[in-house]
Design a protein around this motif. Structure first.
Motif, short mmCIF file in Angstrom:
data_model
loop_
_atom_site.label_atom_id
_atom_site.label_comp_id
_atom_site.label_asym_id
_atom_site.label_seq_id
_atom_site.Cartn_x
_atom_site.Cartn_y
_atom_site.Cartn_z
N TYR A 187 56.84 131.25 18.89
CA TYR A 187 56.50 130.47 20.08
C TYR A 187 55.59 131.27 21.01
O TYR A 187 55.78 132.46 21.21
N HIS A 188 54.59 130.53 21.56
CA HIS A 188 53.66 131.11 22.53
C HIS A 188 53.47 130.11 23.68
O HIS A 188 54.08 129.04 23.69
N LEU A 189 52.58 130.44 24.59
CA LEU A 189 52.22 129.53 25.68
C LEU A 189 50.99 128.72 25.28
O LEU A 189 49.95 129.28 24.94
N TYR A 190 51.14 127.38 25.31
CA TYR A 190 50.05 126.48 24.96
C TYR A 190 49.84 125.44 26.06
O TYR A 190 50.77 125.12 26.80
N GLN A 239 45.82 124.45 23.01
CA GLN A 239 45.16 125.74 22.99
C GLN A 239 46.05 126.79 23.64
O GLN A 239 46.71 126.53 24.65
N ARG A 240 46.05 128.00 23.04
CA ARG A 240 46.78 129.11 23.64
C ARG A 240 46.10 129.49 24.95
O ARG A 240 44.89 129.30 25.13
N LYS A 242 43.46 135.21 26.48
CA LYS A 242 44.04 136.46 25.99
C LYS A 242 44.68 137.29 27.09
O LYS A 242 45.75 137.87 26.92
N ASP A 299 48.04 135.83 27.80
CA ASP A 299 48.86 135.51 26.62
C ASP A 299 49.94 136.56 26.46
O ASP A 299 49.89 137.40 25.55
N GLU A 343 55.58 135.93 23.64
CA GLU A 343 55.68 135.67 22.20
C GLU A 343 57.15 135.82 21.79
O GLU A 343 57.76 136.85 22.05
#
Length: 320
Positions: free
Chosen positions: A147-150, A156-157, A160, A163, A166
């Motif tokens: 899992y990430h931030l979208y 879209q992530r 950078k 970001d 994670e």
């Protein structure tokens, strides 16, 4: 002569590396730092210039929301040469709060980076890896979820520089199932052989997968890191003090799982009983409604159904 990665003890005497005590002693020690680096690169799929080359183990005390945290959390926290923070935890029991609990500890580690007088721009990416010995996501077939931030619409992530979140969940029972169904290749996918190392021994079920050992033995002939992992594992499994601590931990986890299962059973039974009682009450009210339609008096309905005058009046309003 065939090379054997284990030479001193039977497979059944090896510690289960899914027990957090054993996992931390193998992958959380300065002595085995290189193994930890290889293991993390495999999970994160970092290669080339992105690979972790150096780590520093961090002794941390983030505090907890539960009294038993010191007893139940034996995790590993490292800082990479790029200043990324990585937290690795073995999760043995599903307390049905895994996601929120993970976010809580992620936020604490992320927050601890900020020193007095420093700006938020100094905060570095923080990664949490949960290795779960239970099914967490029933609607996801794959054993490794990330899992990430979208952004919701574009998917879209974030850029950078922002970001920083994670989170990984690795479900070991799904991994073992995929392996037994011959869906995984440890030569093509480096993470597979390291997870095979974790799944080979099941201390709580007192089971050893000898076929997995044979595969790992072949791989270890060409993999120095895997051989060193076996040697450190074997050494740990023979240390008298470690054996006592490990067995105590296994007993604690078996008892904790049993307690959770017992609580779940009683909750289900209470739910069934509650449902039956609610069903009976609905049946009684249905009879009362029919008597109201037929013109029976309140006294007649009360005598037959044991409903109160007030309850019958409410039902009359519904019917009329």
């Amino acid at each position: 002569m065939k090379y054997q990665v284990l030479s001193r003890i039977p497979l059944k005497n090896l510690m289960d590396l899914k027990i957090d005590f054993a996992f931390k002693h193998l992958f959380g020690s300065e002595r085995n730092k290189q193994l930890t680096i290889v293991f993390l690169n495999a999970i994160l799929n970092w290669t080339g210039s992105n690979k972790i080359k150096e780590i520093t183990f961090i002794n941390h005390e983030v505090g907890g929301e539960y009294k038993e945290d010191k007893q139940s959390r034996l995790d590993i926290v490292v800082k990479t040469e790029k200043e990324d923070i990585i937290n690795i935890e073995i999760q043995l029991a599903n307390k049905n709060d895994m996601f929120k609990r993970t976010l809580f500890y992620w936020s604490r580690l992320y927050n601890l980076q900020l020193q007095k007088g420093k700006g938020y721009y100094t905060l570095n990416p923080t990664i949490t890896i949960n290795i779960c010995d239970f099914t967490l996501f029933k609607d996801i077939a794959h054993y490794h979820s990330t899992y990430h931030l979208y952004e919701d619409k574009t998917l879209q992530r974030v850029q950078k520089s922002d970001d920083v979140l994670e989170i990984h969940f690795i479900e070991m029972n799904k991994f073992l199932k995929a392996w037994l169904m011959e869906e995984l290749n440890p030569i093509e996918d480096i993470i597979v052989k390291w997870l095979l190392l974790l799944v080979m021994v099941d201390g709580r079920k007192q089971k050893v997968y000898e076929d997995i050992y044979k595969v790992l033995e072949e791989l270890a002939m060409k993999d120095r890191n895997l051989r060193e992992a076996f040697e450190a594992w074997e050494e740990l499994s023979q240390d008298p003090e470690s054996i006592i601590a490990y067995e105590s931990r296994v007993k604690f986890m078996i008892d904790e799982v049993a307690t959770l299962e017992d609580a779940k059973y009683h909750a289900e039974q209470a739910g069934i009983e509650k449902g039956m009682q609610e069903g009976i009450q609905e049946g009684i009210k249905a009879i009362a409604r029919k008597m109201i339609v037929k013109g029976n008096s309140n006294e007649e309905i009360m005598e037959l159904t044991s409903l109160t005058f007030e309850e019958i009046q409410v039902l009359r309003q519904d019917v009329e």
